[in-house]
Each structure stands twice: as structure tokens, then as C-alpha cells.
Scaffold this motif. Structure first.
Motif, PDB file in Angstrom:
ATOM      1  N   ALA A  21       2.338   1.037  19.108  1.00 32.40           N
ATOM      2  CA  ALA A  21       3.366   1.281  18.086  1.00 32.40           C
ATOM      3  C   ALA A  21       2.835   1.131  16.667  1.00 32.40           C
ATOM      4  N   LEU A  22       1.818   0.316  16.466  1.00 28.99           N
ATOM      5  CA  LEU A  22       1.285   0.100  15.124  1.00 28.99           C
ATOM      6  C   LEU A  22       0.021   0.915  14.849  1.00 28.99           C
ATOM      7  N   ALA A  23      -0.252   1.909  15.680  1.00 23.80           N
ATOM      8  CA  ALA A  23      -1.466   2.716  15.524  1.00 23.80           C
ATOM      9  C   ALA A  23      -1.529   3.397  14.163  1.00 23.80           C
ATOM     10  N   VAL A  24      -0.361   3.736  13.615  1.00 23.18           N
ATOM     11  CA  VAL A  24      -0.331   4.412  12.324  1.00 23.18           C
ATOM     12  C   VAL A  24      -1.018   3.579  11.246  1.00 23.18           C
ATOM     13  N   LEU A  25      -1.016   2.284  11.391  1.00 29.37           N
ATOM     14  CA  LEU A  25      -1.627   1.425  10.384  1.00 29.37           C
ATOM     15  C   LEU A  25      -3.149   1.471  10.423  1.00 29.37           C
ATOM     16  N   GLN A  26      -3.724   2.053  11.457  1.00 32.62           N
ATOM     17  CA  GLN A  26      -5.174   2.148  11.597  1.00 32.62           C
ATOM     18  C   GLN A  26      -5.760   3.332  10.825  1.00 32.62           C
ATOM     19  N   GLY A  27      -4.947   4.323  10.543  1.00 32.33           N
ATOM     20  CA  GLY A  27      -5.457   5.544   9.925  1.00 32.33           C
ATOM     21  C   GLY A  27      -5.318   5.552   8.417  1.00 32.33           C
ATOM     22  N   SER A  28      -5.791   6.615   7.823  1.00 31.54           N
ATOM     23  CA  SER A  28      -5.671   6.794   6.386  1.00 31.54           C
ATOM     24  C   SER A  28      -4.272   7.261   6.048  1.00 31.54           C
ATOM     25  N   ARG A  29      -3.806   6.854   4.894  1.00 27.64           N
ATOM     26  CA  ARG A  29      -2.498   7.323   4.450  1.00 27.64           C
ATOM     27  C   ARG A  29      -2.662   8.675   3.760  1.00 27.64           C
ATOM     28  N   ILE A  30      -1.614   9.458   3.792  1.00 26.36           N
ATOM     29  CA  ILE A  30      -1.628  10.807   3.236  1.00 26.36           C
ATOM     30  C   ILE A  30      -1.443  10.746   1.723  1.00 26.36           C
ATOM     31  N   GLU A  60      16.952   2.680  -0.297  1.00 24.32           N
ATOM     32  CA  GLU A  60      15.743   3.140  -0.982  1.00 24.32           C
ATOM     33  C   GLU A  60      14.563   2.180  -0.770  1.00 24.32           C
ATOM     34  N   PRO A  61      14.745   0.869  -0.911  1.00 22.15           N
ATOM     35  CA  PRO A  61      13.599  -0.023  -0.663  1.00 22.15           C
ATOM     36  C   PRO A  61      13.060   0.081   0.768  1.00 22.15           C
ATOM     37  N   ALA A  62      13.947   0.189   1.744  1.00 26.26           N
ATOM     38  CA  ALA A  62      13.497   0.315   3.141  1.00 26.26           C
ATOM     39  C   ALA A  62      12.782   1.644   3.351  1.00 26.26           C
ATOM     40  N   LEU A  63      13.291   2.707   2.758  1.00 18.59           N
ATOM     41  CA  LEU A  63      12.649   4.016   2.877  1.00 18.59           C
ATOM     42  C   LEU A  63      11.261   3.981   2.247  1.00 18.59           C
ATOM     43  N   ASN A  64      11.146   3.372   1.066  1.00 14.19           N
ATOM     44  CA  ASN A  64       9.846   3.263   0.416  1.00 14.19           C
ATOM     45  C   ASN A  64       8.855   2.495   1.288  1.00 14.19           C
ATOM     46  N   GLU A  65       9.318   1.430   1.908  1.00 13.37           N
ATOM     47  CA  GLU A  65       8.464   0.642   2.797  1.00 13.37           C
ATOM     48  C   GLU A  65       7.969   1.482   3.964  1.00 13.37           C
ATOM     49  N   ARG A  66       8.889   2.207   4.573  1.00 15.35           N
ATOM     50  CA  ARG A  66       8.523   3.054   5.713  1.00 15.35           C
ATOM     51  C   ARG A  66       7.554   4.154   5.305  1.00 15.35           C
ATOM     52  N   LEU A  67       7.855   4.802   4.187  1.00 19.45           N
ATOM     53  CA  LEU A  67       6.977   5.870   3.709  1.00 19.45           C
ATOM     54  C   LEU A  67       5.588   5.344   3.384  1.00 19.45           C
ATOM     55  N   SER A  68       5.519   4.142   2.845  1.00 16.36           N
ATOM     56  CA  SER A  68       4.241   3.554   2.442  1.00 16.36           C
ATOM     57  C   SER A  68       3.292   3.343   3.610  1.00 16.36           C
ATOM     58  N   MET A  69       3.812   3.296   4.829  1.00 15.85           N
ATOM     59  CA  MET A  69       2.931   3.195   5.991  1.00 15.85           C
ATOM     60  C   MET A  69       2.151   4.485   6.203  1.00 15.85           C
ATOM     61  N   PHE A  70       2.689   5.606   5.715  1.00 13.90           N
ATOM     62  CA  PHE A  70       2.091   6.914   5.960  1.00 13.90           C
ATOM     63  C   PHE A  70       1.476   7.560   4.723  1.00 13.90           C
ATOM     64  N   VAL A  71       1.996   7.230   3.534  1.00 11.23           N
ATOM     65  CA  VAL A  71       1.602   7.959   2.323  1.00 11.23           C
ATOM     66  C   VAL A  71       1.195   7.003   1.205  1.00 11.23           C
ATOM     67  N   THR A  72       0.417   7.535   0.263  1.00 13.63           N
ATOM     68  CA  THR A  72      -0.034   6.717  -0.864  1.00 13.63           C
ATOM     69  C   THR A  72       0.999   6.642  -1.980  1.00 13.63           C
ATOM     70  N   ASP A  73       1.872   7.632  -2.094  1.00 11.88           N
ATOM     71  CA  ASP A  73       2.868   7.663  -3.167  1.00 11.88           C
ATOM     72  C   ASP A  73       4.259   7.861  -2.561  1.00 11.88           C
ATOM     73  N   ALA A  74       4.895   6.757  -2.187  1.00 11.88           N
ATOM     74  CA  ALA A  74       6.199   6.814  -1.516  1.00 11.88           C
ATOM     75  C   ALA A  74       7.254   7.477  -2.397  1.00 11.88           C
ATOM     76  N   ALA A  75       7.248   7.190  -3.687  1.00 17.53           N
ATOM     77  CA  ALA A  75       8.259   7.760  -4.583  1.00 17.53           C
ATOM     78  C   ALA A  75       8.160   9.281  -4.620  1.00 17.53           C
ATOM     79  N   PHE A  76       6.940   9.810  -4.711  1.00 16.46           N
ATOM     80  CA  PHE A  76       6.780  11.267  -4.718  1.00 16.46           C
ATOM     81  C   PHE A  76       7.305  11.876  -3.419  1.00 16.46           C
ATOM     82  N   PHE A  77       6.905  11.318  -2.283  1.00 18.24           N
ATOM     83  CA  PHE A  77       7.328  11.863  -0.991  1.00 18.24           C
ATOM     84  C   PHE A  77       8.849  11.757  -0.837  1.00 18.24           C
TER      85      PHE A  77
END
Length: 103
Positions: A21-30, A60-77
């Protein structure tokens, strides 16, 4: 060839890291800057749909947290997902949800 006694345990642990479940944390963020223009909208949509479940409303804070697992700029995404109609939000920007699921 001779295998150590811990080979199987070590191999299973390594697979769990890559497939768990935490494999996403092993890769590079977009990073949006690393995407071609024709890849940007599909990438934003895919990430948004990955972090927000059907029928779920996310602050919004929870969404930013979730997005930050995948992307470098949560606000932009987050903003781009709203601009392209993937996510909808309340007028004050406090809650977000998948737009194609309705309010």
C-alpha cells in the motif's frame, strides 16, 4: 548455486515494499515541468482520481497531503484539476470532490 536461509524472507519483504500500500512512497514524485504538454491533463486527472474516492469530499489540507505523495506541486495539480473539470470544489475552496460524480 546456494541460497541463504533468509533469501525467501528477504525477497518477500522487498516485494512487499514495491507492491504494498505504501509503494507509491518509494518512487519519484511527478513534476508538471517534466511532463509534455499533451501529458499534463491526463496526468493531473489520473492523480486526482487516485487520491479522491467516488462520492468523497476532501478538505483542501487533506487533498494537498494526498497529492503531495504523488506530485511536487500539490497546489498546481489541485488547481489544474479544478480548471480542467476533474475536481469540483465549494465556493470557498474548503472541500473538493470528483466532478464527474456530481455534488
Amino acid at each position: 548455486m546456494r541460497l541463504s536461509e533468509s533469501f525467501l524472507d528477504d525477497a518477500l519483504a522487498a516485494l512487499d515494499v514495491q507492491l504494498g500500500a505504501l509503494a507509491v512512497l518509494q518512487g519519484s514524485r511527478i513534476s508538471a515541468g517534466d511532463l509534455a504538454l499533451d501529458e499534463l491533463d491526463p496526468a493531473v486527472a489520473a492523480v486526482a482520481r487516485r487520491v479522491v474516492g467516488a462520492g468523497e469530499r476532501v478538505s483542501e489540507p487533506a487533498l494537498n497531503e494526498r497529492l503531495s505523495m504523488f506530485v511536487t506541486d500539490a497546489a498546481f495539480f489541485r488547481r489544474h484539476a479544478v480548471d480542467t473539470g476533474v475536481l469540483a470544489r465549494t465556493a470557498d475552496g474548503a472541500l473538493y470532490w470528483l466532478a464527474d460524480r456530481g455534488e
